[in-house]
Design a protein around this motif. Structure first.
Motif, short mmCIF file in Angstrom:
data_model
loop_
_atom_site.label_atom_id
_atom_site.label_comp_id
_atom_site.label_asym_id
_atom_site.label_seq_id
_atom_site.Cartn_x
_atom_site.Cartn_y
_atom_site.Cartn_z
N GLU A 1 0.88 -1.17 0.00
CA GLU A 1 0.00 0.00 0.00
C GLU A 1 0.92 1.22 0.00
O GLU A 1 1.30 1.73 1.05
N MET A 2 1.33 1.64 -1.20
CA MET A 2 2.31 2.71 -1.33
C MET A 2 1.74 4.04 -0.84
O MET A 2 0.51 4.22 -0.76
N SER B 1 -2.73 7.18 -6.13
CA SER B 1 -3.10 6.23 -7.18
C SER B 1 -2.72 4.81 -6.78
O SER B 1 -3.48 3.86 -7.01
N ALA B 2 -1.54 4.64 -6.16
CA ALA B 2 -1.10 3.30 -5.75
C ALA B 2 -2.01 2.72 -4.68
O ALA B 2 -2.32 1.52 -4.70
N THR C 1 -4.18 -0.75 -5.01
CA THR C 1 -4.09 -1.79 -3.98
C THR C 1 -5.47 -2.16 -3.45
O THR C 1 -5.80 -3.34 -3.29
N THR D 1 8.69 3.10 -2.41
CA THR D 1 9.44 2.37 -3.42
C THR D 1 10.68 1.65 -2.88
O THR D 1 10.81 0.43 -3.00
N THR E 1 2.18 -3.16 -6.27
CA THR E 1 1.15 -2.84 -7.26
C THR E 1 1.52 -1.71 -8.21
O THR E 1 1.11 -1.74 -9.37
N GLU E 2 2.26 -0.71 -7.74
CA GLU E 2 2.53 0.43 -8.61
C GLU E 2 3.97 0.89 -8.41
O GLU E 2 4.28 1.64 -7.49
N TRP F 1 7.12 2.82 -10.03
CA TRP F 1 7.65 3.74 -11.04
C TRP F 1 9.13 3.40 -11.19
O TRP F 1 9.96 3.81 -10.39
N VAL G 1 5.31 2.51 -15.45
CA VAL G 1 4.75 2.23 -14.13
C VAL G 1 4.24 0.79 -14.16
O VAL G 1 3.28 0.48 -14.87
N THR H 1 3.41 -3.25 -12.40
CA THR H 1 3.11 -4.13 -11.28
C THR H 1 4.11 -5.27 -11.31
O THR H 1 4.28 -5.92 -12.34
#
Length: 327
Positions: free
Chosen positions: A37-38, A42-43, A47, A69, A86-87, A89, A252, A254
């Motif tokens: 859960e970044m 958006s991330a 999630t 990250t 999940t996300e 970069w 970006v 996964t």
């Protein structure tokens, strides 16, 4: 009713740590799954959507792990957890290539299908009236049409160096522009909102997907072709040969642990399908901001609004389970 049922399902899984769908139909749960859960909007939404589909559709016990990250990839490298990032970069993840080459991680998809986008932007209503402003030549010849001001990133942001180099390359100040450095991202966003409310001009840096570009229709200024060497120099505060280059599109992704793909091929297939356009994510982010909503609430909004998008992400068995909540 759909919103109520889905929201109730989110609440139930958060409270019990197990899926009501799996218990209700007697199917065996898929087991425990850990997912990042970044710490950006958006991330967190990606999630929440992914966790809900795995819990309610596949009978998984999903644990969300707050992270960012560098710590997430360090944990994957050292412990093999979390299972899913999940996300990611990857332009800002130096260890990504090393972990890929080592076979530690597997890249599943471009979770943002058109990538992360950066650039110089002008409100569409301004460009509609003055199309020439979508080019650097038109801007430099008509500073007064954009209030003779360029809105620069706050101190400490990487984009500040790039924008400063681009401004020097085209002699922005020599052509009559004031470079206005914002004190925070909040004031930058507020300046855009104020411009749109008053239908006034605005020129400056921004990026997508964000709630701002999801809410306000902007046009990207043509900064020329992307040149990696020039862009890397522009990003260096000691760059002595600033030049023109557009921003690169940021991939970006996964990613999952390779072991996870072997243990859960059905979930790997699901997460390969989970992908959003910037327009979709921007619209959800704008809704979230307008409604002061949580990531879970934004996920409910997406699931009820974009059923035609996500219904093909899940397999037939999961689709049957989800139908009880969504029909």
């Amino acid at each position: 009713m759909k919103n109520f049922l889905i929201t109730t399902a989110f609440a139930a899984t958060a409270a019990t740590g197990f899926t009501s769908a799996a218990m209700a139909d007697g199917h065996a749960a898929c087991g425990e799954v850990s997912i990042t859960e970044m710490n950006w909007a958006s991330a967190a939404i990606v999630t929440s959507i992914s966790a809900f589909l795995m819990e309610q559709g596949y009978g998984c016990d999903v644990t969300k792990i707050p992270s960012s990250t560098t710590p997430a990839l360090a944990s994957v490298s050292e412990t093999g957890k979390p299972d899913i990032v999940t996300e990611l970069w990857i332009n800002g993840a130096p260890s990504y290539d090393k972990l890929t080459e080592a076979g530690t991680i597997t890249t599943l998809t471009d979770v943002l299908s058109d990538g992360g986008i950066e650039g110089w932007w002008i409100p569409k209503y301004v460009v509609d009236e003055h199309p020439e402003l979508a080019t650097l030549e038109g801007l430099l010849a008509n500073p007064e049409l954009v209030d003779s001001r360029f809105h620069q990133c706050p101190e400490g942001w990487g984009c500040m160096n790039v924008n400063a180099s681009l401004a020097a390359a085209v002699d922005l100040e020599g052509n009559g522009f004031e470079v206005f450095k914002h004190g925070s991202g909040e004031t930058m966003a507020t300046s855009i909102a104020a411009a749109f409310e008053a239908k006034e001009p605005w020129l400056g840096y921004y990026w997508a997907p964000t709630s701002v570009l999801g809410k306000y229709e902007m046009v990207s200024v043509d900064l020329g072709e992307y040149n990696e060497e020039i862009h890397l120099c522009n990003a260096d505060p000691d760059c002595e040969e600033a030049g023109l280059s557009s921003y690169p599109v940021g991939p970006v992704k996964t990613i999952v642990t390779t072991d996870f793909v072997e243990r859960h091929p059905d979930l790997a297939e699901l997460m390969t399908n989970v992908s959003f356009t910037n327009a979709q994510m921007g619209e959800v982010l704008a809704w979230q901001e307008d409604n002061n909503a949580s990531a879970d609430e934004a996920a409910v909004y997406f699931l009820t609004t974009y059923q035609d998008t996500w219904k093909d992400w899940v397999n037939d068995a999961a689709s049957e389970k989800l139908a009880a909540l969504l029909q």
